[in-house]
Enzyme design. Structure first.
Site: not given
Length: 616
Positions: A362, A444
């Site tokens: 993140e 991803y």
């Protein structure tokens, strides 16, 4: 967001001929909100200054009302009910014999549990205007258009209700966090050279305009807030944000927290009455804030996380470019992990490696998509994949992992998807993937391999140099994939259109095979065969029985330049030619084995045929 298999449908492709938007809209927000911690309802006043920097006159403006997705019958709810593999956080699995069906958690929400966001008294430059509300969108209609280059001021009131935590935004989640406020306010939709991006919210990605935020939040005096922006009144709130030293409490028992954030495209916050707040500082002076529950089970992990988070963010500063804001907050939000401007909300419990991994991921989003604000809905793989790439580099550095290729998990996942029959092209809109797993692996992992394949072609140093230039040239903009590709082409004097076409716009696979034979003079000939439709230059390693080895480089004609490979450069290989033969000066009898891509960087779907062993 954190790597987790989520939801969605089907779509068409998109080409990357378009350059970065030559203009960007600008939106400044001033928000005053009053939050009731008992009912989880809030009311607010909002002033929005909108600058139309486009060449177009605008007859309408769209506004996102994201919380309305968390209502029975919403598009998000209906999608959950019809998805073959819904997000398990959002749907409950029910066993029926040897099968399992899913029930949407949203469908069961009661009126006092739903998400809600409604506008009232909407005005433009003081004049009341017509508003059409359509689920998670509101459309403003004007009697006079907003002219190109014109600046207008919108004002409205709003009321909202924070839903029971189902995904991202919510209350009283499973980790006990009281309030997670993401996408909570009326937010102007993005308008660019493709027009309005007025997508309904069905639990995927976001895209917003750059601007400044001035936000005042009135909340019960016992609550501590962490989120986007710089706190303007810390002495009124208390030393170190601790409400233990609170001052200026209103008669209703609330404190007003005042935040400002400049040059951001969103504003997020979370609050709890049992948050611990710690701080640490980066080499460039940025302060990291940590907000987590006063829970003995997690204290050791959260204390240990702080020096590692500093190391990771310092690494990103060196790798890509300096984080420009004065603060970044890591907040226990209790629902996976999700990137926001100047902060993240993450799960706070579990094992330390998981906490560190989600934090590193993140934090990487502070660059991709925080500062390089690509359209996540169309290019989810740019922010998720590029972040996964730098995350793995950071964790390898932190853990002193010296493996040549630290990205192996992504290769395994992509190969499995490509052979499953369920792959969709990367250019598929995030909301149009048929299955969650297909979306997750594509965005991803295949997005991550977009960069590892470029590293294979150009070398790591050149790729990192290109990423630094990409950041320098396109931070605070809305770059497309082509912007990075053009930088790398110019930097390396090569052509990469063929790579972008096959890797992102098709589901063509990379699959090469190698064998070796003896010619009439007993010398070894290496035969390389392209079995998949996607081309790649090839590096060939020939190992001899005496322990020595030789490298060969086979360029791809469409690249119009040589890859950064070891070994003697051979004639280029045209894509349409299915086989390539290398004549060597090595006796076949002395040959031990031949390997394609010895470092394992090519995303070849069948590695088994990448090696030939001479058994004679």
């Amino acid at each position: 967001m954190m790597k987790y298999f989520s939801l969605l449908l089907l779509s068409c492709g998109f080409t990357f001929a378009q350059a970065t938007h030559p203009w960007q809209q600008h939106v400044d927000y001033k928000i005053n909100v009053d939050f009731d911690v008992k009912s989880f309802q809030y009311t607010g006043e909002q002033t929005v200054v909108y600058k139309n920097n486009s060449p177009d006159d605008l007859n309408t403006v769209f506004i996102h009302l994201y919380p309305n997705a968390f209502q029975p019958g919403s598009e998000m709810d209906i999608r959950l009910q019809n998805n073959p593999d819904p997000d398990r956080r959002m749907a409950t699995g029910i066993k029926e014999g040897d099968k399992e069906r899913f029930e949407s958690r949203i469908a069961k929400l009661q009126p006092n549990e739903i998400g809600l966001l409604e506008l009232a008294d909407v005005r433009c430059n003081g004049q009341k205007i017509t508003v059409l509300q359509k689920g998670t969108l509101a459309q403003l209609l004007f009697s006079k258009p907003i002219k190109a280059g014109e600046k207008v001021t919108f004002k409205w009131n709003f009321k909202g209700q924070l839903p029971v935590q189902i995904r991202r935004s919510g209350r009283n989640n499973k980790e006990g966090i009281a309030i997670s406020m993401s996408q909570w306010y009326p937010k102007i939709a993005a308008y660019d050279t493709e027009g309005w991006h007025a997508n309904a919210y069905i639990a995927r990605e976001f895209y917003g305009e750059w601007g400044n935020f001035d936000v005042k939040i009135a909340i019960d005096k016992n609550y501590t807030i962490g989120g986007t922006g710089i706190l303007q009144n810390p002495t009124e709130i208390g030393h170190g944000y601790s409400t233990k030293f609170k001052q200026n409490v209103r008669p209703d028992g609330k404190l007003v927290w005042h935040f400002k954030a400049e040059k951001v495209h969103d504003f997020t916050w979370a609050a709890d009455d049992k948050y611990i707040h710690d701080q640490a500082q980066l080499d460039n002076g940025t302060v990291l804030h940590f907000f987590y529950k006063d829970n003995p089970k997690i204290l050791e992990n959260w204390k240990g996380l702080q020096p590692d988070a500093v190391r990771v963010m310092n690494f990103y500063n060196q790798l890509i470019g300096t984080y420009p804001y004065k603060q970044y907050s890591i907040i226990q939000g209790g629902d996976g992990g999700m990137e926001y401007q100047m902060c993240t909300l993450i799960l706070g419990e579990g094992k330390y490696d998981g906490l560190l991994g989600v934090t590193a991921h993140e934090m990487g989003h502070a660059w991709f998509q925080g500062l390089l604000a690509s359209n996540e809905s169309k290019y989810a793989w740019m922010d998720e994949g590029f972040t996964s790439y730098i995350e793995d580099l950071a964790l390898a550095e932190l853990k002193k992992n010296t493996a040549v290729n630290p990205f192996t998990a992504a290769y395994t996942a992509v190969a499995k998807l490509q052979t499953s029959g369920k792959e969709q092209a990367l250019t598929t809109h995030a909301d149009r993937f048929e299955e969650n797993r297909s979306y997750s692996v594509a965005s991803y992992f295949k997005g991550q391999l977009f960069l590892t394949q470029l590293q294979y072609l150009l070398g790591k140093d050149q790729l990192i140099k290109g990423l630094k230039t990409f950041f320098d040239e396109f931070k605070f903009k809305h770059p497309t994939p082509n912007d990075l590709v053009r930088i790398l082409e110019k930097q390396n004097n090569v052509q990469l259109d063929w790579f972008v076409t096959d890797w992102t716009q098709t589901t063509n696979k990379i699959d090469y095979a190698v064998t070796a034979t003896s010619d009439e003079n007993g010398r070894a000939e290496i035969l390389v065969t392209r079995k998949g439709l996607m081309p790649m230059p090839q590096q060939v390693l020939v190992e001899l029985k005496n322990g020595t080895s030789e490298y060969y480089c086979i360029p791809l004609r469409e690249m119009h330049g040589n890859p950064k490979f070891k070994g003697s450069v051979q004639a280029d290989w045209p894509w349409a030619q299915p086989q390539y033969r290398i004549k060597t000066n090595v006796l076949f009898a002395d040959l031990k084995r031949v390997l394609l891509d010895p470092d394992g960087f090519v995303a070849d779907t069948d590695r088994a045929n990448d090696i030939f062993v001479n058994e004679k």
